[in-house]
Write a protein that holds these residues in place. Structure first.
Motif, PDB file in Angstrom:
ATOM      1  N   ALA A  32       1.058  -1.176  -0.059  1.00  0.00           N
ATOM      2  CA  ALA A  32      -0.094   0.067  -0.066  1.00  0.00           C
ATOM      3  C   ALA A  32       0.897   1.311  -0.004  1.00  0.00           C
ATOM      4  O   ALA A  32       0.410   2.388  -0.512  1.00  0.00           O
ATOM      5  CB  ALA A  32      -0.800  -0.021   1.258  1.00  0.00           C
ATOM      6  N   ARG A  33       2.133   1.289   0.589  1.00  0.00           N
ATOM      7  CA  ARG A  33       2.865   2.490   0.556  1.00  0.00           C
ATOM      8  C   ARG A  33       3.994   2.595  -0.405  1.00  0.00           C
ATOM      9  O   ARG A  33       4.460   3.257  -0.369  1.00  0.00           O
ATOM     10  CB  ARG A  33       3.803   2.615   1.902  1.00  0.00           C
ATOM     11  N   GLY A  34       3.798   1.341  -1.132  1.00  0.00           N
ATOM     12  CA  GLY A  34       4.849   1.503  -2.438  1.00  0.00           C
ATOM     13  C   GLY A  34       6.301   1.134  -1.883  1.00  0.00           C
ATOM     14  O   GLY A  34       7.379   1.701  -2.730  1.00  0.00           O
ATOM     15  N   LEU A  35       6.455   0.368  -0.861  1.00  0.00           N
ATOM     16  CA  LEU A  35       7.911   0.142  -0.289  1.00  0.00           C
ATOM     17  C   LEU A  35       8.148  -1.549  -0.460  1.00  0.00           C
ATOM     18  O   LEU A  35       7.279  -2.233  -0.427  1.00  0.00           O
ATOM     19  CB  LEU A  35       7.788   0.226   1.405  1.00  0.00           C
ATOM     20  N   SER A  36       9.381  -1.566  -0.304  1.00  0.00           N
ATOM     21  CA  SER A  36       9.798  -3.078  -0.226  1.00  0.00           C
ATOM     22  C   SER A  36       9.711  -3.431   1.094  1.00  0.00           C
ATOM     23  O   SER A  36       9.449  -2.568   2.001  1.00  0.00           O
ATOM     24  CB  SER A  36      11.365  -3.236  -0.547  1.00  0.00           C
ATOM     25  N   HIS A  37       9.709  -4.966   1.479  1.00  0.00           N
ATOM     26  CA  HIS A  37       9.951  -5.362   2.671  1.00  0.00           C
ATOM     27  C   HIS A  37      10.791  -4.660   3.648  1.00  0.00           C
ATOM     28  O   HIS A  37      10.485  -4.144   4.715  1.00  0.00           O
ATOM     29  CB  HIS A  37      10.239  -6.948   2.889  1.00  0.00           C
ATOM     30  N   ALA A  38      12.176  -4.515   3.209  1.00  0.00           N
ATOM     31  CA  ALA A  38      13.232  -4.124   3.918  1.00  0.00           C
ATOM     32  C   ALA A  38      12.849  -2.377   3.952  1.00  0.00           C
ATOM     33  O   ALA A  38      13.075  -1.939   5.187  1.00  0.00           O
ATOM     34  CB  ALA A  38      14.598  -4.051   3.026  1.00  0.00           C
ATOM     35  N   GLY A  39      12.260  -1.927   3.001  1.00  0.00           N
ATOM     36  CA  GLY A  39      11.936  -0.460   3.269  1.00  0.00           C
ATOM     37  C   GLY A  39      10.802  -0.299   4.264  1.00  0.00           C
ATOM     38  O   GLY A  39      11.272   0.873   4.910  1.00  0.00           O
ATOM     39  N   LEU A  40      10.113  -0.988   4.276  1.00  0.00           N
ATOM     40  CA  LEU A  40       9.056  -0.910   5.435  1.00  0.00           C
ATOM     41  C   LEU A  40       9.537  -0.989   6.888  1.00  0.00           C
ATOM     42  O   LEU A  40       9.477  -0.152   7.872  1.00  0.00           O
ATOM     43  CB  LEU A  40       7.794  -1.781   5.425  1.00  0.00           C
ATOM     44  N   LEU A  41      10.339  -2.115   6.924  1.00  0.00           N
ATOM     45  CA  LEU A  41      11.203  -2.410   8.171  1.00  0.00           C
ATOM     46  C   LEU A  41      12.117  -1.010   8.645  1.00  0.00           C
ATOM     47  O   LEU A  41      12.406  -0.744   9.975  1.00  0.00           O
ATOM     48  CB  LEU A  41      11.870  -3.489   8.206  1.00  0.00           C
ATOM     49  N   VAL A  42      12.811  -0.432   7.622  1.00  0.00           N
ATOM     50  CA  VAL A  42      13.670   0.673   7.860  1.00  0.00           C
ATOM     51  C   VAL A  42      12.689   1.915   8.473  1.00  0.00           C
ATOM     52  O   VAL A  42      13.224   2.429   9.419  1.00  0.00           O
ATOM     53  CB  VAL A  42      14.327   1.232   6.688  1.00  0.00           C
ATOM     54  N   TRP A  43      11.538   1.957   7.807  1.00  0.00           N
ATOM     55  CA  TRP A  43      10.728   3.002   8.313  1.00  0.00           C
ATOM     56  C   TRP A  43      10.325   2.748   9.858  1.00  0.00           C
ATOM     57  O   TRP A  43      10.064   3.693  10.608  1.00  0.00           O
ATOM     58  CB  TRP A  43       9.376   3.097   7.451  1.00  0.00           C
ATOM     59  N   VAL A  44       9.834   1.591   9.948  1.00  0.00           N
ATOM     60  CA  VAL A  44       9.462   0.881  11.467  1.00  0.00           C
ATOM     61  C   VAL A  44      10.478   1.288  12.269  1.00  0.00           C
ATOM     62  O   VAL A  44      10.340   1.992  13.464  1.00  0.00           O
ATOM     63  CB  VAL A  44       9.092  -0.580  11.462  1.00  0.00           C
ATOM     64  N   ASP A  45      11.662   0.997  12.063  1.00  0.00           N
ATOM     65  CA  ASP A  45      12.812   1.193  13.076  1.00  0.00           C
ATOM     66  C   ASP A  45      13.095   2.699  13.103  1.00  0.00           C
ATOM     67  O   ASP A  45      13.367   3.095  14.240  1.00  0.00           O
ATOM     68  CB  ASP A  45      14.080   0.602  12.233  1.00  0.00           C
ATOM     69  N   GLU A  46      13.118   3.667  12.260  1.00  0.00           N
ATOM     70  CA  GLU A  46      13.156   4.697  12.293  1.00  0.00           C
ATOM     71  C   GLU A  46      12.155   5.551  13.147  1.00  0.00           C
ATOM     72  O   GLU A  46      12.288   6.561  13.925  1.00  0.00           O
ATOM     73  CB  GLU A  46      13.344   5.772  10.984  1.00  0.00           C
ATOM     74  N   THR A  47      10.958   5.030  13.233  1.00  0.00           N
ATOM     75  CA  THR A  47      10.016   5.753  14.158  1.00  0.00           C
ATOM     76  C   THR A  47       9.566   4.885  15.206  1.00  0.00           C
ATOM     77  O   THR A  47       8.508   5.423  15.827  1.00  0.00           O
ATOM     78  CB  THR A  47       8.642   5.845  13.050  1.00  0.00           C
ATOM     79  N   ARG A  48      10.151   3.886  15.623  1.00  0.00           N
ATOM     80  CA  ARG A  48       9.792   3.240  16.761  1.00  0.00           C
ATOM     81  C   ARG A  48      10.129   3.602  17.887  1.00  0.00           C
ATOM     82  O   ARG A  48       9.409   3.086  19.251  1.00  0.00           O
ATOM     83  CB  ARG A  48      10.305   1.527  16.602  1.00  0.00           C
ATOM     84  N   GLY A  49      10.848   4.533  18.430  1.00  0.00           N
ATOM     85  CA  GLY A  49      11.436   4.897  19.608  1.00  0.00           C
ATOM     86  C   GLY A  49      12.357   3.976  20.299  1.00  0.00           C
ATOM     87  O   GLY A  49      12.997   3.395  19.819  1.00  0.00           O
TER      88      GLY A  49
END
Length: 74
Positions: A32-49
């Motif tokens: 839905a976000r146009g991301l790869s699996h790795a790209g989504l995990l990078v985003w989660v990592d950057e926003t997880r606190g």
């Protein structure tokens, strides 16, 4: 049974172990976000606190599933 996926986050190789049901939802989020699996995990990592990565992934999957249900009920 948990399924592991490997990813490089902030220059460090790591893996995340989640139940297949959570991976299925995370795959839909990435699509839905146009991301790869790795790209989504990078985003989660950057926003997880300070939250553990696996926990942040599960919460994202739950939030996404809940929002899908709300939209489907309209």
């Amino acid at each position: 049974m948990l399924k592991k996926r490997s990813v490089v986050l902030a220059g460090h190789a790591t893996s995340v172990a989640l139940e297949p049901e959570f991976w299925a939802v995370l795959d839909r989020i990435a699509l839905a976000r146009g991301l790869s699996h790795a790209g989504l995990l990078v985003w989660v990592d950057e926003t997880r606190g300070r939250r553990p990565l696996a926990s942040a992934c599960r919460l994202l999957a739950l939030e996404f599933s809940a929002s899908e249900r709300v939209i489907g009920e309209r």
